[in-house]
Motif scaffolding. Structure first.
Motif, PDB file in Angstrom:
ATOM      1  N   GLU A  30       0.838  -1.193   0.000  1.00 23.39           N
ATOM      2  CA  GLU A  30       0.000   0.000   0.000  1.00 23.39           C
ATOM      3  C   GLU A  30       0.879   1.252   0.000  1.00 23.39           C
ATOM      4  O   GLU A  30       1.838   1.351   0.747  1.00 23.39           O
ATOM      5  CB  GLU A  30      -0.907   0.014   1.229  1.00 23.39           C
ATOM      6  N   GLN A  31       0.540   2.199  -0.865  1.00 25.69           N
ATOM      7  CA  GLN A  31       1.380   3.381  -1.021  1.00 25.69           C
ATOM      8  C   GLN A  31       0.856   4.596  -0.261  1.00 25.69           C
ATOM      9  O   GLN A  31       1.333   5.717  -0.461  1.00 25.69           O
ATOM     10  CB  GLN A  31       1.534   3.718  -2.506  1.00 25.69           C
ATOM     11  N   ASP A  32      -0.115   4.374   0.636  1.00 20.33           N
ATOM     12  CA  ASP A  32      -0.671   5.530   1.326  1.00 20.33           C
ATOM     13  C   ASP A  32       0.342   6.190   2.259  1.00 20.33           C
ATOM     14  O   ASP A  32       0.182   7.347   2.640  1.00 20.33           O
ATOM     15  CB  ASP A  32      -1.932   5.140   2.110  1.00 20.33           C
ATOM     16  N   SER A  33       1.429   5.463   2.610  1.00 22.78           N
ATOM     17  CA  SER A  33       2.477   6.065   3.440  1.00 22.78           C
ATOM     18  C   SER A  33       3.404   6.948   2.619  1.00 22.78           C
ATOM     19  O   SER A  33       4.156   7.749   3.166  1.00 22.78           O
ATOM     20  CB  SER A  33       3.304   4.988   4.137  1.00 22.78           C
ATOM     21  N   CYS A  34       3.353   6.768   1.274  1.00 23.07           N
ATOM     22  CA  CYS A  34       4.215   7.533   0.355  1.00 23.07           C
ATOM     23  C   CYS A  34       5.697   7.386   0.720  1.00 23.07           C
ATOM     24  O   CYS A  34       6.472   8.349   0.616  1.00 23.07           O
ATOM     25  CB  CYS A  34       3.821   9.009   0.346  1.00 23.07           C
ATOM     26  N   ALA A  35       6.098   6.185   1.156  1.00 25.17           N
ATOM     27  CA  ALA A  35       7.488   5.955   1.559  1.00 25.17           C
ATOM     28  C   ALA A  35       8.445   6.276   0.418  1.00 25.17           C
ATOM     29  O   ALA A  35       8.309   5.762  -0.693  1.00 25.17           O
ATOM     30  CB  ALA A  35       7.667   4.513   2.012  1.00 25.17           C
ATOM     31  N   THR A  36       9.390   7.151   0.702  1.00 25.25           N
ATOM     32  CA  THR A  36      10.352   7.628  -0.293  1.00 25.25           C
ATOM     33  C   THR A  36      11.728   7.670   0.354  1.00 25.25           C
ATOM     34  O   THR A  36      11.860   8.020   1.527  1.00 25.25           O
ATOM     35  CB  THR A  36       9.987   9.043  -0.767  1.00 25.25           C
ATOM     36  N   GLY A  37      12.761   7.304  -0.404  1.00 24.89           N
ATOM     37  CA  GLY A  37      14.096   7.403   0.177  1.00 24.89           C
ATOM     38  C   GLY A  37      15.145   6.642  -0.595  1.00 24.89           C
ATOM     39  O   GLY A  37      14.901   6.162  -1.706  1.00 24.89           O
TER      40      GLY A  37
END
Length: 366
Positions: free
Chosen positions: A194-201
Motif C-alpha cells: 500500500e502506497q498511502d504512506s508515500c514511503a520515499t528514500g
C-alpha cells in the motif's frame, strides 16, 4: 600510507620491581628461577600434561590478553616509532600481580601502553604462582612486548572471502551498454505494498563482484528506514546483474572487489506526488548546503539550507549525517550529537560509534 599494527608479546623471562600487595609472613624472596614458573591463568591448567607444557600453552592466552589491551599509541604511529617495550612485575604467592614497571621504553608512548596492560592484570587476573620446593613463592616476570608497524595488505577478509582494496583495474559493468544506473533503474520496482504512506528514500548498497562474475551483497544502508520489502527489491536487482561484469584485477589476475551502488525509491501513486517534489527539493537544497558549509564564511547559510532539508524530511538518516558532520567539524558538539545519534537510530550506521560518547558528553553534562 596507512599502516596496520601488529603486537607480539614475547615469552616471560625474569624480573624485579614498589609493593602494592601485602605479602603474608613467610619466604619473601623474589625469585628469578623456580621449579615451576608462574603461569597466566588459562584452560591449559586442566590438561594432563607437564608444567612446562602448561606454561607454553598459557603463553597463547597471555598473548591474547596483551594484544587486546596494549593499544598502539597515536603518537608512536604518527612518528613511525616501533620497537620492543619491556615491562616487569611480580607474581605474588597468592597469584596477584604486583609492582609493575617499565624496564625499556622505545618512546612514543609504547612503554606506557605496555605498562597499562599489566596494570590491568592487577585488577583482573589471578596467576598461578611459581613453586619452589613444593611451596608457592614470589616470582619476577619480564615481559617484552613488540610493537611493529606494517604496510597494509592489498585486501580485507569479508565473510571468508578475500576482497581486494588495492586494484590495478577496477570491476566494470558491461551489461546495458555499460550503463549500470540505467540498468538498475529499469530493474528496480516499487514494492507491491500500500502506497498511502508515500514511503520515499534511498538505499546504499555495497556489492562484491567476484572473479567469476557472481555478485553478492556485503552491506546495505537504509537511510529512510524503508524496510525489508524495499531492501529485498534492491538485493534482487543488484544480484541479478551476475554475468554482466568484468571482474577487477590485481597484478594481472582477477580478484573480488567491492562496488558501491545507490537505489532511490519513489511511490507511483498520484497522491504521493507532493512527497516526491518535496524530496527532490530537499536533495537539491542539501547539495547546495554541502558546498556552502565547506567555507567558514558561508557556514551559517549552509546550515540554514540543511535545516530546511531536514524540516522536509526529519527522519532522513543521510541528511542527519551530513548536518551532523558539518556541526562536528565546527565543534558544535551537542547539536552534532543529536543528529548523529538519530542517524544511528534510523539507518543503523556505526561510523561514529567510537566518537559518539565523546561528542555527546557535553550534552549529558549540561
Amino acid at each position: 600510507m596507512k599502516t596496520l599494527l601488529i603486537f607480539f608479546a614475547l615469552l616471560p623471562l625474569l624480573a624485579y620491581g614498589q609493593d602494592t600487595t601485602a605479602v603474608a609472613p613467610g619466604d619473601t624472596t623474589i625469585y628469578n628461577f623456580a621449579d615451576e614458573v608462574a603461569r597466566f591463568p588459562s584452560p591449559c591448567e586442566r590438561y594432563d600434561t607437564t608444567a612446562a607444557a602448561k606454561w607454553q600453552c598459557a603463553q597463547n592466552y597471555l598473548l591474547e590478553y596483551i594484544y587486546q589491551r596494549a593499544l598502539y599509541p597515536a603518537e608512536a604511529r604518527e612518528q613511525g616509532i616501533s620497537g620492543t617495550a619491556v615491562v616487569a612485575f611480580i607474581v605474588e604467592r597468592n597469584g596477584l600481580v604486583n609492582r609493575p614497571e617499565i624496564l625499556r621504553d622505545p618512546g612514543g608512548g609504547l612503554g606506557f601502553s605496555a605498562l597499562r596492560s599489566v596494570i590491568g592484570m592487577q585488577r583482573e587476573v589471578l596467576w598461578r604462582p611459581a613453586f619452589k620446593d613444593g611451596e608457592p613463592v614470589r616470582y619476577r616476570v619480564v615481559l617484552p612486548i613488540r610493537f611493529r608497524l606494517e604496510e597494509p595488505k592489498p585486501y580485507v577478509i569479508i565473510d571468508r572471502d578475500t576482497v581486494y582494496t588495492e586494484l590495478t583495474k577496477g570491476a566494470s559493468f558491461i551489461g546495458n551498454g555499460g550503463d549500470l544506473v540505467g540498468y538498475l533503474d529499469e530493474k528496480i520496482t516499487y514494492p507491491d505494498i500500500e502506497q498511502d504512506s508515500c514511503a520515499t528514500g534511498q538505499l546504499d548498497m555495497q556489492l562484491i563482484v567476484k572473479p567469476d562474475g557472481l555478485v553478492s551483497v556485503n552491506d546495505i544502508i537504509d537511510y529512510n528506514d524503508l524496510g525489508i520489502e524495499f531492501t529485498t527489491k534492491a538485493i534482487d536487482a543488484a544480484t541479478g546483474s551476475f554475468g554482466q561484469w568484468i571482474a577487477a584485477e590485481y597484478e594481472g589476475r582477477k580478484v573480488s572487489s567491492a562496488y558501491d551502488v545507490s537505489f532511490t525509491f519513489a511511490p507511483t501513486d498520484p497522491g504521493c506526488q507532493y512527497i516526491i517534489e518535496n524530496y527532490n527539493e530537499a536533495l537539491t537544497t542539501m547539495q547546495e548546503a554541502q558546498l556552502l558549509v565547506r567555507d567558514s564564511t558561508s557556514l551559517d547559510a549552509g546550515l540554514e539550507k540543511m535545516n530546511r532539508a531536514i524540516e522536509l524530511f526529519p527522519r532522513d538518516g543521510r541528511f542527519r549525517v551530513l548536518r551532523g558532520q558539518a556541526l562536528l567539524d565546527n565543534n558544535r558538539l551537542a547539536e552534532a550529537c543529536t543528529d548523529l545519534t538519530l542517524a544511528k537510530e534510523i539507518a543503523l550506521i556505526d561510523w561514529y560509534d567510537s566518537v559518539l560518547p565523546l561528542i555527546c558528553r557535553e550534552e549529558r553534562e549540561e
